[in-house]
Design an enzyme around this catalytic site. Structure first.
Site, PDB file in Angstrom:
ATOM      1  N   HIS A 103      45.219  37.856  40.909  1.00 43.22           N
ATOM      2  CA  HIS A 103      45.767  38.989  40.152  1.00 43.22           C
ATOM      3  C   HIS A 103      47.291  39.018  40.236  1.00 43.22           C
ATOM      4  O   HIS A 103      47.970  39.198  39.214  1.00 43.22           O
ATOM      5  CB  HIS A 103      45.192  40.292  40.706  1.00 43.22           C
ATOM      6  CG  HIS A 103      45.809  41.524  40.121  1.00 43.22           C
ATOM      7  ND1 HIS A 103      45.348  42.113  38.965  1.00 43.22           N
ATOM      8  CD2 HIS A 103      46.866  42.279  40.535  1.00 43.22           C
ATOM      9  CE1 HIS A 103      46.088  43.168  38.691  1.00 43.22           C
ATOM     10  NE2 HIS A 103      47.027  43.301  39.622  1.00 43.22           N
ATOM     11  N   GLU A 104      47.835  38.841  41.435  1.00 38.62           N
ATOM     12  CA  GLU A 104      49.295  38.848  41.585  1.00 38.62           C
ATOM     13  C   GLU A 104      49.922  37.669  40.852  1.00 38.62           C
ATOM     14  O   GLU A 104      51.003  37.786  40.272  1.00 38.62           O
ATOM     15  CB  GLU A 104      49.677  38.836  43.066  1.00 38.62           C
ATOM     16  CG  GLU A 104      49.183  40.043  43.854  1.00 38.62           C
ATOM     17  CD  GLU A 104      49.575  41.372  43.227  1.00 38.62           C
ATOM     18  OE1 GLU A 104      50.614  41.439  42.552  1.00 38.62           O
ATOM     19  OE2 GLU A 104      48.833  42.350  43.409  1.00 38.62           O
ATOM     20  N   HIS A 107      50.440  38.521  37.304  1.00 33.64           N
ATOM     21  CA  HIS A 107      51.691  39.228  37.006  1.00 33.64           C
ATOM     22  C   HIS A 107      52.843  38.241  36.828  1.00 33.64           C
ATOM     23  O   HIS A 107      53.682  38.409  35.939  1.00 33.64           O
ATOM     24  CB  HIS A 107      52.031  40.199  38.134  1.00 33.64           C
ATOM     25  CG  HIS A 107      51.222  41.459  38.109  1.00 33.64           C
ATOM     26  ND1 HIS A 107      51.076  42.226  36.971  1.00 33.64           N
ATOM     27  CD2 HIS A 107      50.520  42.084  39.090  1.00 33.64           C
ATOM     28  CE1 HIS A 107      50.317  43.276  37.251  1.00 33.64           C
ATOM     29  NE2 HIS A 107      49.966  43.219  38.524  1.00 33.64           N
TER      30      HIS A 107
END
Length: 232
Positions: A103-104, A107
């Site tokens: 998920h990071e 980003h």
């Protein structure tokens, strides 16, 4: 200030229910993360390796990956162009760690690809910081003095902060979609493990929804309280 919280009926009718929802969301994300932290990722990837795999899958090679202290303190820092993963994610070989790290990395990919909503959020951050710091001061003074101009300034500042939270939602959901799609296409998680990663990221996303709900409830509370003063 105490009378405003203890004797304001809107505090109990509007804000408390929203805060309870936020508390439930926070408990859920912690419980879901703990559950899938106990489930090893069959492909053997650590969180750091998963983040790197997501970056490589999208042709991103200039983002560093570092360890940061704390629990669920994982984040991507666009200023330093660094993904920082917590102790329970960085070197952990679990479904939860792989999901959070991916998920990071999502980003970081958003920034690399110029994803529109994340540009808007970045532009709003300075205004949101100002709004969150000064809005309550103006609102409370406006309520105490029954000053429409001061109250209005406070509401506008608070609204800017709420807008920042609203723009954050598509950014977070998109990062999770990118993460899950890459984990699936790259076969980075085994059978059944992908659903676990989805549950972890879904629970985390709900904390952002709950935080927005609390802010909207707070704003509605202030507006109703000011309207009540006007009727009095």
């Amino acid at each position: 200030m105490p009378f405003f919280y203890y004797y304001d009926p809107y505090y109990w009718m509007i804000l408390i229910p929203a805060m309870l929802i936020a508390l439930v969301a926070q408990i859920r994300v912690s419980a879901t993360f703990r559950r899938y932290s106990r489930l090893p990722a069959s492909r053997g990837l650590t969180g750091a390796q998963a983040a790197e795999a997501v970056l490589r899958a999208h042709g991103v090679y200039d983002v560093a990956i570092e360890r940061v202290r704390g629990n669920l303190t994982d984040h991507y820092d666009p200023r330093a162009n660094v993904i920082r993963l917590s102790d329970s994610v960085y070197s952990a070989n679990s479904v939860a760690a792989v999901g959070v790290a991916a998920h990071e990395a999502g980003h970081a990919v958003q920034y690399a690809e110029g994803y529109g909503p994340i540009k808007v959020r970045s532009a709003l951050i300075p205004l949101c910081n100002i709004g969150s710091q000064l809005s309550i001061l103006f609102i409370v003074i406006g309520l105490v003095l029954y000053s429409e101009p001061l109250f209005g300034i406070g509401v506008i500042l608070f609204g800017v902060a709420v807008l920042g939270q609203l723009v954050t939602l598509p950014v977070e959901f998109n990062a999770s979609r990118r993460a899950i799609a890459t984990l699936e296409s790259g076969n980075l998680l085994g059978d059944g493990e992908l659903q676990g990663a989805k549950k972890v990221l879904s629970a985390a996303a709900m904390t952002y929804v709950a935080a927005l709900l609390v802010s909207l409830a707070q704003l509605l509370r202030f507006l109703l309280a000011f309207g009540g003063r006007r009727r009095d």
